[in-house]
Design an enzyme around this catalytic site. Structure first.
Site, PDB file in Angstrom:
ATOM      1  N   ASP A 136       0.850  -1.193   0.000  1.00 36.85           N
ATOM      2  CA  ASP A 136       0.000   0.000   0.000  1.00 36.85           C
ATOM      3  C   ASP A 136       0.886   1.243   0.000  1.00 36.85           C
ATOM      4  OD1 ASP A 136      -3.207   0.525   0.975  1.00 36.85           O
ATOM      5  OD2 ASP A 136      -1.794   2.204   1.110  1.00 36.85           O
ATOM      6  N   ILE A 137       0.483   2.246  -0.754  1.00 38.86           N
ATOM      7  CA  ILE A 137       1.266   3.472  -0.898  1.00 38.86           C
ATOM      8  C   ILE A 137       1.256   4.314   0.385  1.00 38.86           C
ATOM      9  CG2 ILE A 137      -0.504   5.074  -1.795  1.00 38.86           C
ATOM     10  CD1 ILE A 137       1.487   5.787  -4.033  1.00 38.86           C
TER      11      ILE A 137
ATOM     12  N   ASN B  21     -13.087  -2.984   2.627  1.00 40.68           N
ATOM     13  CA  ASN B  21     -14.035  -1.880   2.759  1.00 40.68           C
ATOM     14  C   ASN B  21     -15.013  -1.910   1.591  1.00 40.68           C
ATOM     15  OD1 ASN B  21     -12.769  -0.772   5.104  1.00 40.68           O
ATOM     16  ND2 ASN B  21     -11.168   0.083   3.788  1.00 40.68           N
TER      17      ASN B  21
ATOM     18  N   VAL C 191     -10.923   3.143  -3.434  1.00 46.29           N
ATOM     19  CA  VAL C 191     -10.608   2.612  -4.764  1.00 46.29           C
ATOM     20  C   VAL C 191     -11.631   1.522  -5.083  1.00 46.29           C
ATOM     21  CG1 VAL C 191      -8.886   1.460  -6.191  1.00 46.29           C
ATOM     22  CG2 VAL C 191      -8.147   3.133  -4.473  1.00 46.29           C
TER      23      VAL C 191
ATOM     24  N   HIS D  96     -10.385  -5.228  -3.152  1.00 45.58           N
ATOM     25  CA  HIS D  96      -9.053  -5.503  -2.598  1.00 45.58           C
ATOM     26  C   HIS D  96      -9.153  -5.913  -1.146  1.00 45.58           C
ATOM     27  CE1 HIS D  96      -9.944  -1.186  -2.252  1.00 45.58           C
ATOM     28  NE2 HIS D  96      -9.275  -1.212  -1.103  1.00 45.58           N
TER      29      HIS D  96
ATOM     30  N   HIS E 285      -7.048  -5.786   2.263  1.00 48.37           N
ATOM     31  CA  HIS E 285      -5.905  -5.194   2.961  1.00 48.37           C
ATOM     32  C   HIS E 285      -5.338  -6.266   3.891  1.00 48.37           C
ATOM     33  CE1 HIS E 285      -6.868  -0.772   2.341  1.00 48.37           C
ATOM     34  NE2 HIS E 285      -8.076  -1.278   2.126  1.00 48.37           N
TER      35      HIS E 285
HETATM   36  P1  5GP Z   1      -9.791   1.495   0.389  1.00 44.57           P
HETATM   37  O1  5GP Z   1      -9.981   2.709   1.241  1.00 44.57           O
HETATM   38  O2  5GP Z   1     -10.425   1.643  -0.974  1.00 44.57           O
HETATM   39  O3  5GP Z   1     -10.174   0.229   1.084  1.00 44.57           O
HETATM   40  O4  5GP Z   1      -8.230   1.368   0.196  1.00 44.57           O
HETATM   41  C1  5GP Z   1      -7.544   1.816  -0.920  1.00 44.57           C
HETATM   42  C2  5GP Z   1      -6.068   1.706  -0.601  1.00 44.57           C
HETATM   43  O5  5GP Z   1      -5.343   1.877  -1.781  1.00 44.57           O
HETATM   44  C3  5GP Z   1      -5.591   2.769   0.392  1.00 44.57           C
HETATM   45  O6  5GP Z   1      -5.039   2.134   1.539  1.00 44.57           O
HETATM   46  C4  5GP Z   1      -4.550   3.547  -0.413  1.00 44.57           C
HETATM   47  O7  5GP Z   1      -3.451   3.970   0.365  1.00 44.57           O
HETATM   48  C5  5GP Z   1      -4.164   2.578  -1.502  1.00 44.57           C
HETATM   49  N1  5GP Z   1      -3.752   3.211  -2.740  1.00 44.57           N
HETATM   50  C6  5GP Z   1      -4.407   4.191  -3.423  1.00 44.57           C
HETATM   51  N2  5GP Z   1      -3.747   4.520  -4.538  1.00 44.57           N
HETATM   52  C7  5GP Z   1      -2.637   3.719  -4.572  1.00 44.57           C
HETATM   53  C8  5GP Z   1      -1.557   3.611  -5.498  1.00 44.57           C
HETATM   54  O8  5GP Z   1      -1.482   4.300  -6.516  1.00 44.57           O
HETATM   55  N3  5GP Z   1      -0.614   2.686  -5.212  1.00 44.57           N
HETATM   56  C9  5GP Z   1      -0.671   1.884  -4.099  1.00 44.57           C
HETATM   57  N4  5GP Z   1       0.325   1.015  -3.929  1.00 44.57           N
HETATM   58  N5  5GP Z   1      -1.682   1.979  -3.206  1.00 44.57           N
HETATM   59  C10 5GP Z   1      -2.645   2.883  -3.446  1.00 44.57           C
END
Ligand code: 5GP
Length: 114
Positions: free
Chosen positions: A30-31, A87, A96, A100, A102
């Site tokens: 994760d970024i 989520n 996103v 996915h 986590h």
């Molecule tokens: P969500 O909130 O949708 O469950 O989690 C999305 C995750 O994607 C977040 O933890 C966010 O930091 C990660 N994320 C968003 N954009 C990128 C990216 O461009 N690269 C990577 N490696 N992670 C990303």
């Protein structure tokens, strides 16, 4: 909903620290890590949310967990513990819209989650 940043990561159009890849699954760091170990495990198939999973995806979704298990072992946290989070939609904080898992580990997590 359509394409997200994860589609670009799958196509290697934007960089990511990839930890696992096969024909159907990709896992990368994760970024913005929320724990010492924070890995995203995604199907290559575009499934926007848990609400969009179908019977056809049952095997694929099961594989997400097997990859999580494998990575937890590789990172040495299978015994100490880890948290898997999915989520779904805005109240859960989904940012996103590409399914996915986590994988979070390397610290203690509280319950209930915030
Ligand atoms: P969500 O909130 O949708 O469950 O989690 C999305 C995750 O994607 C977040 O933890 C966010 O930091 C990660 N994320 C968003 N954009 C990128 C990216 O461009 N690269 C990577 N490696 N992670 C990303």
């Amino acid at each position: 909903m359509g394409e997200t940043v994860f589609s670009k990561i799958i196509r290697k159009e934007i960089p990511a620290q990839i930890l696992y890849e096969d024909d159907e699954i990709l896992a990368f760091k994760d970024i913005a890590p929320q724990a010492p170990i924070h890995i995203l495990i995604i199907p290559k198939k575009e499934i926007p949310t848990v609400n969009h999973i179908t019977e056809q995806d049952v095997h694929l979704v099961g594989k997400l967990f097997l990859v999580a298990q494998k990575l937890a072992k590789e990172f040495g946290v299978d015994s100490s513990g880890y948290r898997l989070v999915v989520n779904c939609n805005s109240d859960a904080g989904q940012a996103v819209y590409h399914l996915h898992l986590h994988l979070l580990a390397g610290r203690k997590f509280s319950w209930p989650p915030g």
